[in-house]
Design a protein around this motif. Structure first.
Motif, PDB file in Angstrom:
ATOM      1  N   UNK A  88       0.807  -1.239   0.000  1.00 28.71           N
ATOM      2  CA  UNK A  88       0.000   0.000   0.000  1.00 28.71           C
ATOM      3  C   UNK A  88       0.829   1.273   0.000  1.00 28.71           C
ATOM      4  N   UNK A  89       2.140   1.158  -0.140  1.00 31.58           N
ATOM      5  CA  UNK A  89       2.964   2.363  -0.196  1.00 31.58           C
ATOM      6  C   UNK A  89       2.812   3.193   1.065  1.00 31.58           C
ATOM      7  N   UNK A  90       2.537   4.496   0.877  1.00 28.43           N
ATOM      8  CA  UNK A  90       2.415   5.378   2.036  1.00 28.43           C
ATOM      9  C   UNK A  90       0.974   5.606   2.472  1.00 28.43           C
ATOM     10  N   UNK A  91       0.061   4.760   2.008  1.00 29.50           N
ATOM     11  CA  UNK A  91      -1.327   4.882   2.482  1.00 29.50           C
ATOM     12  C   UNK A  91      -1.432   4.516   3.959  1.00 29.50           C
ATOM     13  N   UNK A  92      -0.509   3.723   4.426  1.00 26.10           N
ATOM     14  CA  UNK A  92      -0.400   3.393   5.844  1.00 26.10           C
ATOM     15  C   UNK A  92       0.996   3.800   6.298  1.00 26.10           C
ATOM     16  N   UNK A  93       1.078   4.545   7.399  1.00 25.41           N
ATOM     17  CA  UNK A  93       2.379   4.899   7.966  1.00 25.41           C
ATOM     18  C   UNK A  93       2.824   3.742   8.843  1.00 25.41           C
ATOM     19  N   UNK A  94       3.958   3.178   8.511  1.00 21.62           N
ATOM     20  CA  UNK A  94       4.396   1.962   9.200  1.00 21.62           C
ATOM     21  C   UNK A  94       5.748   2.191   9.865  1.00 21.62           C
ATOM     22  N   UNK A  95       5.881   1.657  11.059  1.00 16.03           N
ATOM     23  CA  UNK A  95       7.119   1.730  11.813  1.00 16.03           C
ATOM     24  C   UNK A  95       7.510   0.317  12.258  1.00 16.03           C
ATOM     25  N   UNK A  96       8.797   0.134  12.523  1.00 16.60           N
ATOM     26  CA  UNK A  96       9.249  -1.105  13.162  1.00 16.60           C
ATOM     27  C   UNK A  96      10.299  -0.736  14.195  1.00 16.60           C
ATOM     28  N   UNK A  97      10.394  -1.527  15.245  1.00 16.10           N
ATOM     29  CA  UNK A  97      11.332  -1.226  16.323  1.00 16.10           C
ATOM     30  C   UNK A  97      11.640  -2.493  17.098  1.00 16.10           C
ATOM     31  N   UNK A  98      12.655  -2.410  17.957  1.00 18.53           N
ATOM     32  CA  UNK A  98      13.027  -3.534  18.809  1.00 18.53           C
ATOM     33  C   UNK A  98      13.287  -3.072  20.225  1.00 18.53           C
ATOM     34  N   UNK A  99      12.911  -3.878  21.197  1.00 14.92           N
ATOM     35  CA  UNK A  99      13.195  -3.518  22.584  1.00 14.92           C
ATOM     36  C   UNK A  99      14.689  -3.605  22.878  1.00 14.92           C
ATOM     37  N   UNK A 100      15.380  -4.513  22.197  1.00 14.01           N
ATOM     38  CA  UNK A 100      16.836  -4.628  22.292  1.00 14.01           C
ATOM     39  C   UNK A 100      17.378  -4.760  20.872  1.00 14.01           C
ATOM     40  N   UNK A 101      17.470  -3.650  20.129  1.00 15.55           N
ATOM     41  CA  UNK A 101      17.812  -3.744  18.708  1.00 15.55           C
ATOM     42  C   UNK A 101      19.205  -4.317  18.461  1.00 15.55           C
ATOM     43  N   UNK A 102      19.297  -5.100  17.404  1.00 16.75           N
ATOM     44  CA  UNK A 102      20.578  -5.680  17.006  1.00 16.75           C
ATOM     45  C   UNK A 102      21.419  -4.623  16.292  1.00 16.75           C
ATOM     46  N   UNK A 103      22.650  -4.974  15.964  1.00 19.51           N
ATOM     47  CA  UNK A 103      23.521  -4.033  15.265  1.00 19.51           C
ATOM     48  C   UNK A 103      23.209  -3.964  13.777  1.00 19.51           C
ATOM     49  N   UNK A 104      22.543  -4.986  13.231  1.00 21.47           N
ATOM     50  CA  UNK A 104      22.213  -4.995  11.817  1.00 21.47           C
ATOM     51  C   UNK A 104      21.071  -5.983  11.566  1.00 21.47           C
ATOM     52  N   UNK A 105      20.438  -5.828  10.411  1.00 22.51           N
ATOM     53  CA  UNK A 105      19.384  -6.762  10.014  1.00 22.51           C
ATOM     54  C   UNK A 105      19.996  -8.143   9.796  1.00 22.51           C
ATOM     55  N   UNK A 106      19.258  -9.193  10.191  1.00 30.92           N
ATOM     56  CA  UNK A 106      19.790 -10.547  10.082  1.00 30.92           C
ATOM     57  C   UNK A 106      20.089 -10.886   8.620  1.00 30.92           C
TER      58      UNK A 106
END
Length: 333
Positions: free
Chosen positions: A227-245
């Protein structure tokens, strides 16, 4: 014959008016310094001192190293026993703070003694990244304060510096840290502005997992894909890693994800969201009135084979399409 005369040695007169600290005080200080004489304990102190709330629990601190939570708890107990830290149990977690009587000493240790110790080493270290962090962050905050009209300059400066500190904890390459700080700060300032101005009527979704390195990144990328920007989406982590797996990167690249990077959870992101989705990890998230909460029980791609990652991606895809159909009545996958 020449006779050499030797001047009599100057007598050493003991100074009775000594300014040395007392024996008992020296023993207490030595005990405290001995308790802090461990690299991990100093890193734990630094972490706690730089958190926005001034406190941390074992789950936060375990991300600093590969040692177990019981080992981290042991180090915390040592510092608590000498009075540097205080603790408070809330629910199932114990939260640690720097004792108010030690804050000045800890600040001196971290902000003054540590740089002086490094400067005294030879050869000098070669550092990469920003040469004047303070000036760069100030300039970025001033720029962003002009972009978000409902956010004042003090808030922009606070968020920029908090964002930099949070990302620096796990950054492996500091040369890109300012760019990531700008992206993260822009997201946070947009969250604050939406809460303050209430002008953006688009649905807002936050995906949360522990490391923000797999499941939550995939879910956010799938929403943008559909849906592109029709929905504002966020992602987060309580203990974020140093990089995406690494195992998740091919799936994200197939969705044209925009250079994802792990980000810490903030209260602003929760307040700005209409829907908060935790990703089957039982993670803790602030519960605020008026928010919709869901938990999707999906596996962790960090522990999966390539085929397993694909299966997890498909499972998340099904959840995402169902959520979008609910948020956007005209949505068709």
């Amino acid at each position: 014959m020449t006779t050499e005369t030797t001047e009599p040695a100057e007598a050493c007169t003991p100074q009775t008016d000594s300014h040395a600290i007392g024996t008992d005080v020296a023993a207490v200080v030595a005990t405290t310094l001995k308790a802090l004489a461990d690299p991990l304990r100093l890193r734990i102190l630094s972490f706690i001192a730089t958190t926005p709330s001034g406190e941390a629990c074992v789950c936060d601190l375990s991300a600093l190293t590969d040692v177990s939570q019981p080992t981290v708890s042991h180090h915390l107990k040592v510092m608590r026993d000498v009075g540097v830290l205080t603790s408070e149990r809330r629910g199932t977690w114990v939260w640690y703070r720097i004792n108010s009587e030690y804050r000045g000493a800890v600040s001196t240790l971290l902000d003054s003694f540590a740089p002086a110790a490094l400067a005294g080493q030879a050869p000098a270290r070669t550092m990469t990244g920003l040469t004047d962090t303070d000036a760069a962050l100030t300039a970025l905050a001033d720029q962003l304060a002009e972009t978000y009209e409902h956010v004042d300059a003090d808030t922009a400066r606070r968020i920029v510096r908090e964002s930099y500190t949070a990302l620096a904890r796990t950054a492996r390459i500091s040369v890109h840290l300012l760019t990531l700080t700008e992206r993260f700060a822009r997201q946070r300032l947009a969250d604050v502005e939406r809460t303050e101005a209430a002008t953006d009527t688009r649905p807002q979704v936050l995906f949360l997992c522990v490391a923000n390195a797999g499941r939550s990144q995939l879910a956010a990328a799938l929403v943008r894909h559909y849906v592109g920007d029709r929905v504002v989406v966020r992602s987060a982590g309580s203990t974020p890693a140093s990089e995406v797996h690494p195992g998740v990167r091919p799936a994200l690249e197939a969705l044209d994800a925009d250079a994802p990077f792990p980000k810490p959870l903030t209260d602003d992101a929760v307040r700005a969201s209409d829907v908060v989705v935790t990703m089957g990890c039982g993670d803790v998230c602030p519960v605020l009135p008026g928010k919709r909460y869901e938990d999707w029980a999906v596996g962790d791609p960090a522990l999966a084979s390539p085929a397993g990652v694909e299966a997890i991606r498909d499972e998340i895809d099904g959840h995402v399409r169902a959520l979008l159909a609910d948020l956007l009545p005209d949505f068709t996958a």
